[in-house]
Design an enzyme around this catalytic site. Structure first.
Site, short mmCIF file in Angstrom:
data_model
loop_
_atom_site.label_atom_id
_atom_site.label_comp_id
_atom_site.label_asym_id
_atom_site.label_seq_id
_atom_site.Cartn_x
_atom_site.Cartn_y
_atom_site.Cartn_z
CG HIS A 228 -5.50 -5.58 2.61
ND1 HIS A 228 -5.36 -4.40 3.30
CD2 HIS A 228 -5.47 -6.55 3.57
CE1 HIS A 228 -5.23 -4.65 4.59
NE2 HIS A 228 -5.29 -5.95 4.78
CG ASP B 267 -5.89 -1.34 1.92
OD1 ASP B 267 -6.59 -2.09 1.21
OD2 ASP B 267 -5.26 -1.74 2.90
CB SER C 97 -6.71 -5.87 7.73
OG SER C 97 -5.32 -6.01 7.80
#
Length: 509
Positions: free
Chosen positions: A150, A180, A254
């Site tokens: 992402h 992911d 992230s």
């Protein structure tokens, strides 16, 4: 005339008083007050105890391997969209505004006939613009690095910023949306500090973790916490198996690593739970074991090939286990076998419970999905089923997981007049138009069926793996279950092109 005796007595009294004052002052810590001496002070409090181990040594070693990832996409020039900025006209009265008026300045910049806004980069030349930033870490000396899918999704150019501030262009090697994860490769001949994945099977709840990343674009930031839980399913995908940590993780973290105290990556920070959008001490990391397998495939081929069994599954609860005569609640209950799938071709059908694959125990649907997904397409596997009160083995060859999951389809049918009542469960049913199953027309809100989520319009396809076409078939299956000493019957319910199983207790009226 002064009495000599009285004078001596007074002098002696003053001397004794002075001595007493000095003694009291010393006793309470203020020191002597004799002229010409330095006051004596009490020592400050100091506690000598064992010091808690810090994280500085770990951070010093791993920080050079952690990077910031900047993602940009190219914007389409205005001329390519058919729009011409020069066609926009000033609003009425615009020319009467002072030259320094904010509105006048805005329209000049918008039309391109003035200076550009600070930080604006070539809005009309199709140049890149930033769309995301996150974190990542090197896993090889030659510049392969891992981040989240992402983070890079939608990007066309990628810039990697190392701990010492150096910037490098990188290319996208591959992505896997289901877990992911993404892999980038820094271009050019460079050597980088890199880190290894840990054996996360040894991670215990309560172990220390150190998160390093790029929150809010600030650059290398270190936080610490513990492993709060394992095996978390947060609904992100079919392979959810997150490690929950309480180290502070925020936007921009992230793709960054969570380290153990040996400097090994135990997880990749990918999500947070937060009502406010900021850190509240609940973060989720992709386990190293999952990441390692996916990253290996991405580095080799740029994609992840997963095995495909082709069955819809659900958990086994206590009521379902009782209805099937199954000891314990381990396994994955097959609610439907998809057409032309390896599972259906091998004879797997709705109502079967998959309890093992190649001898590996299946604890639940998530474990089955992970085992099958980690097995290469084309490999033969042995599936152990629980069916008709006994264990059976089925061998089959796994297919390749389609790009999109196939859906089973069923047409909505209107119900004819023939109806019946199953008051024991609070159900009113009628025969389906095509004779396959019975349609639920009414549900008592206080009945056992309502408690288990059955709704009007649902179609009951089978009871205890026996197809039903009317209320009599349902009642026959109940009688057989009661005779066999079962506490519940397993009901297959179809709704909205999918099906699931519900255990209804036979003892409740």
């Amino acid at each position: 005339m002064t009495n000599p005796i009285n004078a001596v007595s007074k002098t002696r009294t003053r001397l004794l008083a002075a001595v007493a004052s000095v003694a009291i002052a010393g006793a309470i810590g203020f020191g002597a007050v004799t002229t010409g001496t330095v006051p004596v002070r009490a020592e400050a409090v100091r506690v000598d105890s064992a010091q808690m181990p810090g994280f500085a040594d770990v951070v010093e070693k791993v920080s050079p391997a952690v990077v910031s990832v900047r993602v940009q996409e190219k914007i389409q020039p205005a001329s390519d969209t058919g729009a011409d900025l020069d066609q926009f006209q000033s609003p009425p009265g615009f020319d009467n505004l002072p030259d320094n008026h904010p509105l006048k300045k805005f329209f000049r910049e918008f039309r391109g006939d003035g200076n550009q806004m600070p930080g604006r980069r070539g809005g009309r030349d199709g140049g890149p613009r930033p769309v995301a930033q996150g974190s990542g870490f090197f896993i090889s000396e030659d510049g392969y690095l891992v981040t989240n899918n992402h983070v890079v999704d939608g990007g066309q150019t990628f810039t990697v910023v190392t701990d010492d501030g150096k910037e490098f262009d990188a290319k996208l090697v591959g992505t896997d949306a289901k877990t992911d994860l993404a892999v980038l490769k820094v271009q050019g001949d460079n050597k980088f500090t890199y880190v290894n994945f840990a054996d996360d099977s040894k991670i215990r709840v309560g172990d220390w973790v150190v998160a390093v990343g790029n929150p809010f674009g600030l650059g290398g930031t270190v936080t610490a916490g513990i492993v709060s839980a394992r095996g978390r399913d947060i609904g992100a995908g079919p392979y959810d198996d997150f490690i929950q940590i309480d180290a502070a993780v925020n936007h921009g973290n992230s793709g960054g690593p969570a380290f153990n105290l040996n400097g090994e990556v135990v997880g990749i920070n990918t999500a947070i739970f937060s009502p406010s959008g900021g850190n509240v001490g609940i973060a989720f990391a992709i386990p190293a074991s999952t990441a390692q397998d996916v990253v290996k495939d991405l580095m080799t081929s740029g994609t992840v090939d997963r095995g495909w069994l082709g069955v819809q599954i659900q958990p086994v609860d206590k009521d379902i286990a009782d209805s099937l005569g199954l000891t314990g609640t381990k396994g994955a209950l097959v609610s439907e076998a998809q057409d032309d799938s390896p599972g259906k071709k091998a004879g797997i059908k709705a109502g079967d419970v998959i309890v093992a694959v190649d001898g590996k125990t299946v604890d639940g649907p998530r474990e089955l999905a992970r085992i099958i997904g980690n097995t290469a397409p084309g490999k033969e596997v042995e599936i152990t089923l629980w069916r008709n009160d006994k264990s059976e083995n089925v061998k089959l060859t796994l297919g390749e997981l389609p790009a999109t999951d196939k859906q089973a389809s069923a047409d909505d049918q209107s119900a004819p007049a023939d109806s019946g009542s199953l008051k024991q469960f609070g159900l009113t049913v009628t025969r389906s138009e095509d004779g396959k199953g019975i349609v639920v027309t009414d549900v008592d809100p206080d009945g056992a069926a309502a408690e288990r989520g059955i709704q009007a319009g649902d179609v009951i396809v089978s009871v205890n793996s026996q197809e039903v076409s009317g209320a009599a078939d349902f009642e026959k299956a109940i009688a057989e279950a009661s005779k066999a000493g079962r506490k519940a019957v397993l009901v297959q319910v179809a709704r909205d092109d999918s099906s699931r199983f519900v255990a209804l207790p036979v003892a409740k009226g």
